[in-house]
Design an enzyme around this catalytic site. Structure first.
Site, PDB file in Angstrom:
ATOM      1  N   ARG A  98      11.190   2.380   2.394  1.00 26.76           N
ATOM      2  CA  ARG A  98       9.318   1.969   3.670  1.00 26.76           C
ATOM      3  C   ARG A  98       9.018   2.042   4.732  1.00 26.76           C
ATOM      4  O   ARG A  98       8.295   2.855   4.960  1.00 26.76           O
ATOM      5  CB  ARG A  98      10.473  -0.042   4.764  1.00 26.76           C
ATOM      6  CG  ARG A  98      10.702  -0.561   3.561  1.00 26.76           C
ATOM      7  CD  ARG A  98      10.604  -2.254   4.516  1.00 26.76           C
ATOM      8  NE  ARG A  98      10.427  -3.086   3.506  1.00 26.76           N
ATOM      9  CZ  ARG A  98      10.882  -4.780   3.934  1.00 26.76           C
ATOM     10  NH1 ARG A  98      10.698  -5.020   4.949  1.00 26.76           N
ATOM     11  NH2 ARG A  98      11.035  -5.480   3.083  1.00 26.76           N
ATOM     12  N   ASP A 143       1.071 -12.326  15.114  1.00 29.73           N
ATOM     13  CA  ASP A 143       1.809 -11.315  14.670  1.00 29.73           C
ATOM     14  C   ASP A 143       2.159  -9.995  15.011  1.00 29.73           C
ATOM     15  O   ASP A 143       1.594  -9.448  16.179  1.00 29.73           O
ATOM     16  CB  ASP A 143       1.758 -11.100  13.248  1.00 29.73           C
ATOM     17  CG  ASP A 143       3.032 -11.217  12.487  1.00 29.73           C
ATOM     18  OD1 ASP A 143       3.866 -11.831  11.899  1.00 29.73           O
ATOM     19  OD2 ASP A 143       3.515  -9.671  12.279  1.00 29.73           O
TER      20      ASP A 143
END
Length: 292
Positions: free
Chosen positions: A44, A153
């Site tokens: 990632r 978020d």
């Protein structure tokens, strides 16, 4: 003056670099990354190294932990955050919300009191849009009154997608057919949520571990499949904060594998599968009756 990280040739994600990155992810966002996640972390973060012109994970770990790496820390957390969401996920919560919560919220709004709902960890937006659809279908009058859904978020990139409200065929499978035609506009590029739902929602970036800027208290908080990524110590710091963020008799929904800790159980009484309510407001003490 901000300095640029040096490019250094080197191997994959070493144990020392992983330890530094995982410690930083824990401190910044509460993410728990055991060594078993090392390959995932390496994968990632590869594109972040490319963006910075780095070829060595040790150099990346050093930079992201430095004073100059503040902006990159946001990108790192974004890359490491798991964003999985579905429309009407864990539908039993929406059944409770529709059947038990909305009549109370409607009565409150009719009395002139604002109604506030928080989708904490909203990911790509399916949860707040599902909440808005439920309100529109079960209590449309509530949507016309002072009702607002705050959707937050930690990941600014996923928030952009949430606010755009654009979804693929696969992403809308949880929406009943009747509601798709009513609340989505479809085209060859996908399906876009319409303005009726969007006007009810405000999307904002928020790190749950940092101070919360909201001054209002919420009638309902959905925080589902978020705290599962935190360790018990971090979770235990959040339960009292959620309690304080809710109005008396407020509603609190968690993910299917999440539970409020025993230490806070008195503040969150169970009203269904991973559905809770806070205690009602204390009744005024009655005057003591004097003896004759």
């Amino acid at each position: 003056m901000t300095t640029s990280p040096q490019t250094t040739a080197g191997p994959g994600l070493t144990e020392s670099a992983f330890a530094r990155i995982s410690a930083l992810a824990k401190d910044e966002a509460g993410l728990v990354l055991p060594m078993s996640k090392r390959t995932m972390v390496q994968s990632r973060l590869r594109h972040r190294m490319t963006a910075l012109g780095l070829t060595c994970y040790d150099a990346y770990a050093k930079f992201v932990a430095s004073q100059d790496g503040g902006d990159e820390r946001r990108h790192m957390i974004s890359a490491l955050t798991t964003n999985v969401s579905h429309f009407f996920r864990e539908n039993h919560h929406f059944d409770i919300f529709r059947r038990e919560t909305l009549p109370l919220l409607l009565a409150k709004a009719r009395a002139g009191t604002p109604v506030r709902i928080w989708s904490a960890g909203c990911s790509s937006g399916q949860e707040p849009y599902s909440i808005a659809m439920t309100i529109q279908e079960a209590a449309p009058e509530l949507a016309a009154l002072d009702t607002l859904i705050l959707a937050t978020d930690i990941d600014p990139n996923i928030l952009e997608k949430a606010e755009a409200g654009q979804y693929s065929d696969q992403q809308i499978t949880g929406i009943p057919d009747a509601l798709r035609g009513k609340y989505l506009t479809s085209s060859v590029s996908g399906h876009r949520v319409n303005a009726t739902l969007k006007r009810m929602i405000r999307f904002r970036e928020l790190n749950l571990l940092q101070p919360w800027p909201m001054r209002t208290r919420f009638d309902v908080i959905f925080c589902r499949n978020v705290v599962i990524y935190f360790d018990t110590e971090t979770q235990n710091t959040l339960w009292p904060r959620f309690d304080q963020a809710l109005v008396p008799d407020g509603w609190f929904f968690l993910g299917h594998s999440e539970r409020v800790s025993d230490a806070c159980a008195a503040r969150f009484r169970s009203v269904g599968m991973t559905a809770y309510r806070t205690p009602p407001a204390a009744t005024a003490a009655q005057p003591t009756r004097k003896e004759a």
